[in-house]
Motif scaffolding. Structure first.
Motif, PDB file in Angstrom:
ATOM      1  N   GLU A  10       0.813  -1.223   0.000  1.00  0.00           N
ATOM      2  CA  GLU A  10       0.000   0.000   0.000  1.00  0.00           C
ATOM      3  C   GLU A  10       0.841   1.264   0.000  1.00  0.00           C
ATOM      4  OE1 GLU A  10      -3.096   1.786   3.180  1.00  0.00           O
ATOM      5  OE2 GLU A  10      -3.685  -0.137   2.276  1.00  0.00           O
ATOM      6  N   PHE A  11       2.068   1.182   0.522  1.00  0.00           N
ATOM      7  CA  PHE A  11       2.920   2.371   0.602  1.00  0.00           C
ATOM      8  C   PHE A  11       3.529   2.760  -0.743  1.00  0.00           C
ATOM      9  CE2 PHE A  11       3.817   0.062   4.764  1.00  0.00           C
ATOM     10  CZ  PHE A  11       2.776   0.691   5.432  1.00  0.00           C
ATOM     11  N   ASP A  12       3.405   1.908  -1.764  1.00  0.00           N
ATOM     12  CA  ASP A  12       4.007   2.201  -3.065  1.00  0.00           C
ATOM     13  C   ASP A  12       3.310   3.386  -3.721  1.00  0.00           C
ATOM     14  OD1 ASP A  12       5.830   0.121  -2.877  1.00  0.00           O
ATOM     15  OD2 ASP A  12       4.537  -1.305  -3.940  1.00  0.00           O
ATOM     16  N   ASN A  13       4.096   4.373  -4.126  1.00  0.00           N
ATOM     17  CA  ASN A  13       3.541   5.521  -4.838  1.00  0.00           C
ATOM     18  C   ASN A  13       3.046   5.122  -6.214  1.00  0.00           C
ATOM     19  OD1 ASN A  13       4.394   7.960  -6.888  1.00  0.00           O
ATOM     20  ND2 ASN A  13       3.450   8.731  -5.009  1.00  0.00           N
ATOM     21  N   ASP A  14       3.802   4.272  -6.902  1.00  0.00           N
ATOM     22  CA  ASP A  14       3.443   3.756  -8.223  1.00  0.00           C
ATOM     23  C   ASP A  14       3.630   2.239  -8.166  1.00  0.00           C
ATOM     24  OD1 ASP A  14       3.293   2.929 -10.870  1.00  0.00           O
ATOM     25  OD2 ASP A  14       4.408   4.638 -11.664  1.00  0.00           O
ATOM     26  N   PRO A  15       2.584   1.490  -7.805  1.00  0.00           N
ATOM     27  CA  PRO A  15       2.725   0.051  -7.590  1.00  0.00           C
ATOM     28  C   PRO A  15       3.263  -0.700  -8.799  1.00  0.00           C
ATOM     29  CG  PRO A  15       0.640   0.842  -6.707  1.00  0.00           C
ATOM     30  CD  PRO A  15       1.223   1.972  -7.477  1.00  0.00           C
ATOM     31  N   LYS A  16       2.800  -0.364 -10.002  1.00  0.00           N
ATOM     32  CA  LYS A  16       3.262  -1.068 -11.194  1.00  0.00           C
ATOM     33  C   LYS A  16       4.760  -0.871 -11.393  1.00  0.00           C
ATOM     34  CE  LYS A  16      -1.111  -1.064 -13.752  1.00  0.00           C
ATOM     35  NZ  LYS A  16      -1.807  -0.638 -14.995  1.00  0.00           N
ATOM     36  N   GLN A  17       5.228   0.352 -11.219  1.00  0.00           N
ATOM     37  CA  GLN A  17       6.647   0.627 -11.398  1.00  0.00           C
ATOM     38  C   GLN A  17       7.474   0.005 -10.271  1.00  0.00           C
ATOM     39  OE1 GLN A  17       8.189   2.006 -14.038  1.00  0.00           O
ATOM     40  NE2 GLN A  17      10.074   1.414 -12.978  1.00  0.00           N
ATOM     41  N   ALA A  18       6.923  -0.041  -9.069  1.00  0.00           N
ATOM     42  CA  ALA A  18       7.628  -0.665  -7.944  1.00  0.00           C
ATOM     43  C   ALA A  18       7.838  -2.159  -8.208  1.00  0.00           C
ATOM     44  CB  ALA A  18       6.843  -0.460  -6.654  1.00  0.00           C
ATOM     45  N   VAL A  19       6.829  -2.811  -8.772  1.00  0.00           N
ATOM     46  CA  VAL A  19       6.937  -4.227  -9.113  1.00  0.00           C
ATOM     47  C   VAL A  19       7.992  -4.438 -10.193  1.00  0.00           C
ATOM     48  CG1 VAL A  19       5.733  -6.154 -10.228  1.00  0.00           C
ATOM     49  CG2 VAL A  19       4.629  -4.886  -8.374  1.00  0.00           C
ATOM     50  N   LEU A  20       7.994  -3.580 -11.218  1.00  0.00           N
ATOM     51  CA  LEU A  20       8.982  -3.689 -12.289  1.00  0.00           C
ATOM     52  C   LEU A  20      10.404  -3.530 -11.751  1.00  0.00           C
ATOM     53  CD1 LEU A  20       7.244  -1.679 -15.170  1.00  0.00           C
ATOM     54  CD2 LEU A  20       7.608  -4.160 -15.058  1.00  0.00           C
ATOM     55  N   ALA A  21      10.584  -2.556 -10.853  1.00  0.00           N
ATOM     56  CA  ALA A  21      11.909  -2.332 -10.270  1.00  0.00           C
ATOM     57  C   ALA A  21      12.357  -3.544  -9.459  1.00  0.00           C
ATOM     58  CB  ALA A  21      11.882  -1.087  -9.387  1.00  0.00           C
ATOM     59  N   ARG A  22      11.450  -4.118  -8.691  1.00  0.00           N
ATOM     60  CA  ARG A  22      11.790  -5.287  -7.877  1.00  0.00           C
ATOM     61  C   ARG A  22      12.169  -6.467  -8.763  1.00  0.00           C
ATOM     62  NH1 ARG A  22       8.476  -4.573  -4.390  1.00  0.00           N
ATOM     63  NH2 ARG A  22       6.621  -5.411  -5.408  1.00  0.00           N
ATOM     64  N   LYS A  23      11.388  -6.730  -9.796  1.00  0.00           N
ATOM     65  CA  LYS A  23      11.678  -7.848 -10.695  1.00  0.00           C
ATOM     66  C   LYS A  23      13.026  -7.661 -11.387  1.00  0.00           C
ATOM     67  CE  LYS A  23       6.947  -9.341 -11.750  1.00  0.00           C
ATOM     68  NZ  LYS A  23       5.926  -9.497 -12.812  1.00  0.00           N
ATOM     69  N   ARG A  24      13.315  -6.441 -11.812  1.00  0.00           N
ATOM     70  CA  ARG A  24      14.577  -6.171 -12.506  1.00  0.00           C
ATOM     71  C   ARG A  24      15.769  -6.383 -11.585  1.00  0.00           C
ATOM     72  NH1 ARG A  24      17.279  -1.313 -12.533  1.00  0.00           N
ATOM     73  NH2 ARG A  24      15.414  -0.199 -11.841  1.00  0.00           N
ATOM     74  N   ILE A  25      15.678  -5.881 -10.360  1.00  0.00           N
ATOM     75  CA  ILE A  25      16.797  -6.003  -9.425  1.00  0.00           C
ATOM     76  C   ILE A  25      16.954  -7.434  -8.928  1.00  0.00           C
ATOM     77  CG2 ILE A  25      17.661  -5.283  -7.178  1.00  0.00           C
ATOM     78  CD1 ILE A  25      18.040  -3.204  -9.391  1.00  0.00           C
ATOM     79  N   PHE A  26      15.842  -8.133  -8.693  1.00  0.00           N
ATOM     80  CA  PHE A  26      15.933  -9.533  -8.293  1.00  0.00           C
ATOM     81  C   PHE A  26      16.639 -10.361  -9.366  1.00  0.00           C
ATOM     82  CE2 PHE A  26      12.212 -10.101  -5.055  1.00  0.00           C
ATOM     83  CZ  PHE A  26      12.860  -9.233  -4.190  1.00  0.00           C
TER      84      PHE A  26
END
Length: 328
Positions: A264-280
């Motif tokens: 819920e704290f994500d300002n832009d949830p879609k972009q937060a998910v993309l960033a996590r997947k890329r870094i993982f």
């Protein structure tokens, strides 16, 4: 026939033996204390110290893009039970040999008595706030920047420059954006402005755009999404690397297995998910050592790709402090 004085002596001796035996078997008192909240390891020539600010309980309802039954299943795999899950708040102190660099400053006491231990643990680790040369801020949420200032609004790290991504500055330090935000968000904008105020007044608040080298061996990595300017930091010395993730993970039991799960704290949830997947994907492929602000303390370990999809968190083992590996 036993004379009375002899009988009395034997009784006294028996009583003394019982008393001594009672003392010998008495339980040791519990200490009711924990070890200081720091853990140290070497990354090339860099000495890295994880600092524990404390812990808060986050409700599983904050997780998005996932069914409740899946959350409960993933928590159970880690022997965790909801609805609230203990979540650490960490910071990382890196001594490069020429600079003492702190990544994030914790929550102070503005999120409750369970947090606000960064300075105490920094001192327990052998340093003082005055020795810190640079503070790198992953983002301007209060649990990462409230510790920059005292309750009176003075700089805790009086000799340090503070670096923050320009996009986060433009959002969280903007009074016009704050004025248009929902009432329940107003306090978060104020926390960011209050944390930055003494450093801005002293000309010690610095900004950067996107990926760049900030100090020798230290680069910012754009991982925006959680906030508009959320940044991770890559430390590199010799052949060793450490990527400080910031808030790419809030719930290790769920978000490694399901990196598509937002919070819920994500300002832009879609972009937060993309960033996590890329870094993982990068961390798993390159076998990077990573550290996270909300991973179980000390929050340092590796990301492993799972055959059936998703990832797994592999925490680093406790080990003696190794000597410098520069040039290995």
């Amino acid at each position: 026939m036993i004379h009375k004085p002899q009988a009395l002596a034997r009784l006294l001796l028996a009583g003394l033996c019982i008393l001594v035996a009672g003392f010998a078997s008495a339980a040791a008192p519990q200490q009711q204390t924990q070890v200081p909240g720091y853990y140290r390891l070497q990354v090339g020539a860099f000495e890295v110290t994880a600092l524990y600010d404390g812990a808060i309980d986050l409700d599983e309802k904050l997780l998005k893009n996932v069914q409740k039954r899946d959350v409960q299943r993933l928590l159970a795999r880690q022997f965790l039970q909801g609805p609230k899950v203990q979540t650490a708040v960490n910071a990382y102190l890196v001594n490069t040999g020429s600079k003492l660099v702190l990544v994030d400053a914790g929550a102070a006491k503005l999120f409750g008595p369970g947090l606000g231990n960064i300075v105490a643990n920094l001192k327990a680790a052998g340093y003082t706030p005055e020795q810190v040369d640079t503070v790198l801020v992953t983002h301007l949420h209060g649990d990462h920047v409230n510790g920059l200032v005292t309750p009176e609004g003075k700089a805790v790290f009086a000799n340090a420059e503070v670096w923050s991504a320009q996009a986060d500055n433009d959002f969280w330090l903007s009074e016009s954006i704050a004025a248009q935000a929902p009432a329940e968000m107003q306090g978060f904008f104020k926390m960011a402005r209050d944390a930055a105020a003494p450093y801005r007044a002293a000309g010690k608040w610095k900004t950067f755009d996107s990926d760049r080298e900030l100090l020798a061996g230290i680069r910012s990595v754009d991982t925006h999404g959680h906030t508009p300017g959320h940044a991770s930091y890559l430390f590199e010395s010799g052949n060793d690397k450490l990527l400080v993730l910031g808030d790419l993970v809030h719930n290790h039991a769920v978000q490694f297995a399901r990196p598509d799960v937002a919070i819920e704290f994500d300002n832009d949830p879609k972009q937060a998910v993309l960033a996590r997947k890329r870094i993982f994907a990068q961390a798993a492929k390159e076998r990077l050592l990573v550290a996270g602000m909300h991973l179980p303390f000390p929050g340092i370990g590796h990301v492993r790709k799972e055959q059936k999809g998703g990832y797994a968190w592999v925490p680093a083992e406790f080990a003696p402090l190794a000597p410098s590996t520069t040039g290995k």
